[in-house]
Scaffold this active site. Structure first.
Site, short mmCIF file in Angstrom:
data_model
loop_
_atom_site.label_atom_id
_atom_site.label_comp_id
_atom_site.label_asym_id
_atom_site.label_seq_id
_atom_site.Cartn_x
_atom_site.Cartn_y
_atom_site.Cartn_z
N HIS A 119 6.81 5.48 4.12
CA HIS A 119 7.48 6.74 3.40
C HIS A 119 6.29 7.89 3.56
CE1 HIS A 119 4.67 7.43 0.42
NE2 HIS A 119 4.32 5.73 -0.33
N ASP A 120 7.04 9.11 4.42
CA ASP A 120 6.62 9.91 4.62
C ASP A 120 5.19 9.84 6.45
OD1 ASP A 120 7.62 11.87 2.64
OD2 ASP A 120 6.29 10.21 1.58
N GLY A 137 1.82 4.40 3.45
CA GLY A 137 2.70 6.08 2.92
C GLY A 137 1.32 7.38 3.43
#
Length: 257
Positions: A119-120, A137
């Protein structure tokens, strides 16, 4: 060009000349650009935007929710650019609300089998992720970087443009542009990515300037502040050294030195 066994949500937007293979699932709020080929048994969850002329192989999982305990179902997104190759069993997660709400993959990247993008993460263009490499992440990967097999990047780390991460190397600090990281050096720098730079058209003068900057930053034994002062002088005649300085200014974690 869409197999009859594929399940396409009515809200999904499918471009022209898109191929979708057998038993693939395309969820709500997914957009797939013109000319993209999606193989069989792929799962694409939204919100996800996929650009044009991508190739997504069987069993990839694209746009799944982030693997983050703080995620509470807020709207987050995944963006994938154009002409990317995504091979078997690749997993790419959407962002988190606290992390900017977006995972972004640029253009012309190769994600080989079993790669994971958490994520991100922000990935630039022309990046090669070899088999089993992974990003935790919030990692950022610059253009033209190569991550060798079984390598990994710790959360919030940044890797600069044209860097090379060796096989099995675990990156726990920010890696400046043009630098090679080696597992046998215990995750420390081991020179610059000279061969890669030559293949991309860097001439001897440019590579020489990068080598001088590398020696200043990593081999002269200088405190970071003093090394940076010398780099500022060298940067007057080198755009590539200016790129290194800009990276140092953006670095928020410890530097791999």
């Amino acid at each position: 060009m869409i197999h009859p066994t594929a399940q396409i949500d009515p809200s999904a937007r499918i471009g022209a000349n898109v191929t979708i293979g057998a038993y693939t699932i395309v969820g709500a709020d997914v957009s797939i650009g013109d000319g993209t080929v999606v193989g069989p048994h792929v799962v694409i969850e939204g919100p996800t935007r996929i650009g044009q002329d991508n190739r997504i192989s069987q069993f990839a999982s694209i746009g799944g929710p982030p693997q983050d305990k703080k995620f509470s179902g807020e709207r987050t997104e995944l963006e994938i650019g154009d002409r990317n190759l995504i091979r078997e069993f690749v997993t790419i997660n959407r962002g988190t609300g606290e992390g900017g709400s977006l995972t972004r993959i640029g253009n012309d990247n190769w994600l080989l089998a079993y790669v994971h993008i958490a994520h991100d993460c922000i990935v630039g263009d022309h990046v090669v992720f070899s088999n089993y490499s992974a990003l935790a992440g919030h990692a950022e990967i610059g253009d033209w970087t190569i991550l060798s097999g079984y390598s990994g990047v710790h959360q919030f780390c940044k890797v600069g443009v044209h860097a090379f991460i060796g096989m099995g190397c675990l990156v726990g600090s920010d890696v400046p542009p043009f630098v090679m990281m080696a597992n046998e050096a215990r995750g420390r720098p081991r020179g610059i990515n000279s061969e890669g730079l030559k293949r991309r058209g860097f001439d001897a003068a440019r590579i020489g300037a990068i080598k001088r900057a590398y020696r200043t930053l990593f081999m002269a034994g200088l405190p970071l502040a003093e090394a940076r002062e010398q780099l500022e002088v060298q940067a007057q005649d080198s755009e590539d050294v200016r790129e290194m300085l800009a990276f140092l200014d953006r670095s928020e974690r410890s530097l791999a030195r």
